[in-house]
Design a protein around this motif. Structure first.
Motif, PDB file in Angstrom:
ATOM      1  N   ARG A 189      -0.285 -16.372  -8.515  1.00 31.71           N
ATOM      2  CA  ARG A 189       0.769 -15.340  -8.570  1.00 31.71           C
ATOM      3  C   ARG A 189       0.273 -14.069  -9.281  1.00 31.71           C
ATOM      4  N   TYR A 191      -1.069 -10.207  -9.182  1.00 26.19           N
ATOM      5  CA  TYR A 191      -0.864  -9.062  -8.287  1.00 26.19           C
ATOM      6  C   TYR A 191      -2.156  -8.267  -8.100  1.00 26.19           C
ATOM      7  N   THR A 222       1.870 -10.978   0.787  1.00 27.66           N
ATOM      8  CA  THR A 222       2.451  -9.706   0.326  1.00 27.66           C
ATOM      9  C   THR A 222       3.262  -9.958  -0.941  1.00 27.66           C
ATOM     10  N   SER A 223       3.273  -8.948  -1.817  1.00 26.57           N
ATOM     11  CA  SER A 223       3.963  -9.124  -3.101  1.00 26.57           C
ATOM     12  C   SER A 223       5.409  -8.637  -3.055  1.00 26.57           C
ATOM     13  N   GLY A 224       5.747  -7.877  -1.999  1.00 22.76           N
ATOM     14  CA  GLY A 224       7.104  -7.343  -1.919  1.00 22.76           C
ATOM     15  C   GLY A 224       7.238  -6.003  -2.620  1.00 22.76           C
ATOM     16  N   GLU A 231       8.377 -10.120   0.307  1.00 21.75           N
ATOM     17  CA  GLU A 231       7.396 -10.973  -0.385  1.00 21.75           C
ATOM     18  C   GLU A 231       7.056 -12.203   0.454  1.00 21.75           C
TER      19      GLU A 231
END
Lengths: 275, 167
Positions: A189, A191, A222-224, A231
């Motif tokens: 998790r 970024y 994708t992280s959103g 996300e």
């Protein structure tokens, strides 16, 4: 003055006038967006050229889809029926999971993110410029597409719309040098930003600290962040991780999951659905 | 052949060159093959500059350049600027080119095509920060030269007839 000299002088004047006009056009179009209406008119006038240029490829696709043997059609039909059956089972599981999530969300006071429409489309043109990774798709403003809408193919994130016309849109591919996607590693998790490096080159993760926990085979999603993609959409898989001790960073390359060099149906993520 | 027919041939070749310029290659073709695509527009304009330079008007070069800008999705004006320069440079080098369809014309094609490709790449690097790929600057002029060399026997054998026919 002899006639030939007069013509030469006139030609020189005309050349200078057109040369200055071109320079002015170049300066304005490279720095502002004032000339977009003029570009749209020229694009409309040049449509027949684009249509004829794509005729052989379109004819080949059409022939490939129409001229097939009965056995091949039967096999394809069987395969599709199996796929539909499997997908129906998955949808049922997902519906159950969604209900469970909604119940848990309600219990915890979580506000569900609004759902988004998806518009299915096809590629109608590939940018012939070798230094740009762009395609034109057959949906535009009339189908509700907006600038900076995310585009997916069946395997992952494909790119995003950068210009929208009435019935077509220009899509910047994930591997274009001007494209950067906010991502996170599914396992840790963490970024990062995934940047494109042009055709045939994998994506790279920017500014990865030497101490970051990244392994070959990690899934990048994708992280959103940025608002283009929600996300959790698959971007790719970590291909190589190289320590650059002198700069205290890791050089990480990511192989995109999307099939950027094949022609398939694409999905454009539309605006948020109104409840 | 009438002057109208000559103009029709000229316009037709320009349209065909534009179509070939934007005709897509299959998705799975490697980059080195993509780079072997010749610069059809330069090839076409060079042909007309060498054999019928009267038809290569500056206004036509400007208009074709604008169409190319839109088709290639490049800033408006860059291709018209390069085509104008090509026509002007071509007219100045007419005596050098026209004396024979041979080595001299090959040198001219190679240099002009390289200048066009290199200038465009340099401009894109400065304005849009797009990296210059050496292969995409070097290969198109070579591919254009190969096509020109293939045309030479045809043009040499029917050179005078061709000129008579289109004039």
């Amino acid at each position: 003055m002899p006639l030939r000299s007069i013509q030469t002088v006139q030609n020189t004047h005309l050349f200078l006038a057109l040369f200055i006009s071109s320079v002015l056009l170049l300066a304005v179009s490279a720095n502002t967006r004032y000339l977009i209406p003029l570009e749209a008119v020229i694009r409309w006038l040049a449509q027949p050229i684009v249509y004829i240029a794509h005729l052989p490829a379109n004819a080949k696709d059409a022939a490939a889809s129409y001229v097939v043997s009965m056995d091949e059609l039967q096999d394809r039909n069987d395969q599709l029926l199996k796929d539909v059956s499997r997908l129906n089972a998955t949808v049922a599981e997902l519906a159950h999971a969604r209900t469970t999530i909604a119940q848990l969300g309600n219990a915890l006071g979580y506000i569900e993110e609004n759902r988004r429409n998806q518009v299915v489309c096809e590629i109608v043109q590939v940018n012939p410029n070798r230094q740009r990774q762009e395609v034109i798709i057959d949906v535009g403003a009339r189908q509700g597409i907006e600038v900076d809408s995310g585009v997916l193919d069946p395997w992952g994130v494909y790119g995003r719309t950068v210009e929208v016309f009435a019935d077509t849109s220009r899509v910047l591919l994930l591997n274009d040098e001007r494209h950067a996607t906010p991502v996170l590693l599914n396992r840790t998790r963490q970024y990062f930003i995934a940047s494109g490096n042009g055709s045939d080159e994998p994506l790279t993760l920017d500014n990865v600290n030497l101490s970051s926990d990244i392994q070959v085979g990690d899934t990048v999603v994708t992280s959103g962040l940025g608002g283009v993609f929600p996300e959790g959409l698959v971007v790719g898989v970590v291909e190589t991780v190289t320590d650059i001790v002198a700069e205290s960073i890791k050089h990480v390359t990511v192989s995109p999951s999307a099939h950027l060099k094949s022609k398939s149906y694409l999905h454009v993520i539309g605006p948020v659905e109104q409840p | 052949m009438t002057d109208t027919q000559g103009w029709s041939y000229f316009l037709l070749t320009i349209i065909v060159a534009l179509i070939l310029s934007v005709a897509p290659m299959p998705f799975d073709v490697p980059d080195w093959i993509r780079n072997l695509k010749p610069d059809w527009i330069v090839l076409c304009w060079f042909f007309w500059i060498a054999f019928q330079h009267e038809r290569c008007s500056l206004i036509m070069a400007f208009i074709v350049g604008l169409i190319l800008d839109v088709l290639y999705d490049e800033p408006l004006g860059i291709n018209s600027l390069l085509l104008l320069a090509l026509v002007f440079a071509g007219r100045f080098s007419l005596r050098f080119i026209q004396s024979s369809v041979g080595l001299r014309s090959c040198i001219a094609v190679l240099i002009l095509c390289f200048l066009v490709t290199a200038t465009k790449s340099l401009f894109l690097l400065v304005t849009l920060d797009v990296d210059i790929l050496i292969s995409s600057v070097v290969m198109p002029p070579i591919a254009t030269l190969i096509w020109w060399v293939l045309l030479i026997p045809l043009l040499n054998s029917e050179h005078s007839q061709f000129r008579d026919a289109v004039q």
